[in-house]
Motif scaffolding. Structure first.
Motif: not given
Length: 319
Positions: A25-34, A98-107, A313-319
């Motif tokens: 659709f050529d219209g990506p908006t509101d990006p979230t990267v994890v 909005e995406l975040l990871r906690h205790d092995g589960q994505w929200h 860490a809550f974005r899937g990283g190691g910090e």
């Protein structure tokens, strides 16, 4: 004479511009990267606006799904279809994941509106989904945020271990309001956070020893600073308020998400409307703090290779 491979130059590591364009659709908006540590891939989720349709009014901004793309390095992205979110009907509207990871589960906290609308009226709500792998999603709840029109959630952990959500409350003059949770499931509204003007799309993150909130003020990205995630002070200079020189980056920056890379640097993902039309693209620029102010010069050459080990860490990283 045999020669080895040509060593990479600084230009080889510059961020692609645009970073991503939606092939449907050529219209990506509101990006979230994890980053998904299980699959070893970066994931980009976004509002898939239907920019190339003939819908009148703002109907093309409704009936939108949550688009998905994956990447092994955060630079080259492959379109991966749309998120399947149970409990709704085809043609419903999804915005601003909005995406975040906690205790092995994505929200996922995502804005939901029923059907397709030709104006900005009617109820809007924030729904909560969970997933083990960013593929299969389970509906958990519709958040009770004491608002008929709550959109654009972002979540960050508080110093006491609880979680706070910031969101745009369109029933209260489009100011940024909050809700708190002990466990990411039960949420209690906790009142206004930033009320200086109407704004949307908050992202909250630490950088340079303090916390920052970046929101979309429709004339550049507004910046507020805090030492405690409670009291916010406006930075006088917005970000991305002037045109950029990169490809498809000549327009205002909108609805951004920050991904920190350690305590002092990060990347800001945002979208633009190049040419001033419906079409949009996702871009990325470097974030840093200088002289006490948050800085983001989209024309500044910078090495762009997001490092999962430096991501929160809550974005899937190691910090």
């Amino acid at each position: 004479m045999t020669t080895g491979p040509t060593p990479p130059t600084a230009d080889d590591h510059r961020a692609p511009a645009p970073l991503f364009a939606d092939p449907v659709f050529d219209g990506p908006t509101d990006p979230t990267v994890v980053f998904d540590p299980e699959g070893g891939l970066w994931h980009l989720l976004y509002t898939q606006r239907r920019a190339n349709t003939a819908d009148a009014g703002v109907a093309w901004v409704h009936g939108t799904e949550i688009g998905r793309a994956t990447s092994p390095d955060g630079r080259e992205w492959t379109y991966a279809g749309t998120a399947v979110l149970p409990g709704t009907s085809p043609g419903d509207t999804w915005w601003a994941p909005e995406l975040l990871r906690h205790d092995g589960q994505w929200h996922m906290y995502v804005t939901y509106l029923q059907g397709i609308r030709e104006d900005w009226t009617g109820p809007a709500e924030i729904r909560h989904y969970t997933s083990p792998d960013l593929e299969a999603w389970t509906y958990r709840s519709t958040l009770d945020l004491d608002s008929e029109r709550a959109i654009d959630a972002t979540v960050h952990r508080l110093p006491d271990g609880k979680w706070r959500m910031w969101f745009k409350d369109e029933s209260r003059e489009s100011r940024i309001h909050t809700a708190d949770s002990p466990d990411l499931f039960a949420w209690t509204p906790t009142g206004p956070a930033v009320t200086d003007q109407a704004q949307e799309g908050p992202t909250v993150f630490p950088l340079g020893g303090v916390y920052w909130m970046v929101t979309d003020g429709w004339s550049g990205l507004l910046v507020h600073r805090s030492t405690d995630l409670e009291h916010w002070h406006r930075q006088p200079v917005p970000l991305l308020a002037g045109p950029g020189r990169r490809a498809f980056d000549e327009a205002l920056g909108h609805h951004a998400m920050a991904l920190t890379q350690g305590p002092d640097e990060g990347f800001l993902y945002y979208f633009t409307h190049p040419g001033g039309g419906r079409r949009s693209t996702v871009q990325v620029a470097r974030l840093h703090v200088r002289d006490g102010w948050l800085r983001c010069d989209r024309d500044e050459p910078f090495a762009y290779r997001p490092d999962p080990a430096k991501a929160p860490a809550f974005r899937g990283g190691g910090e």
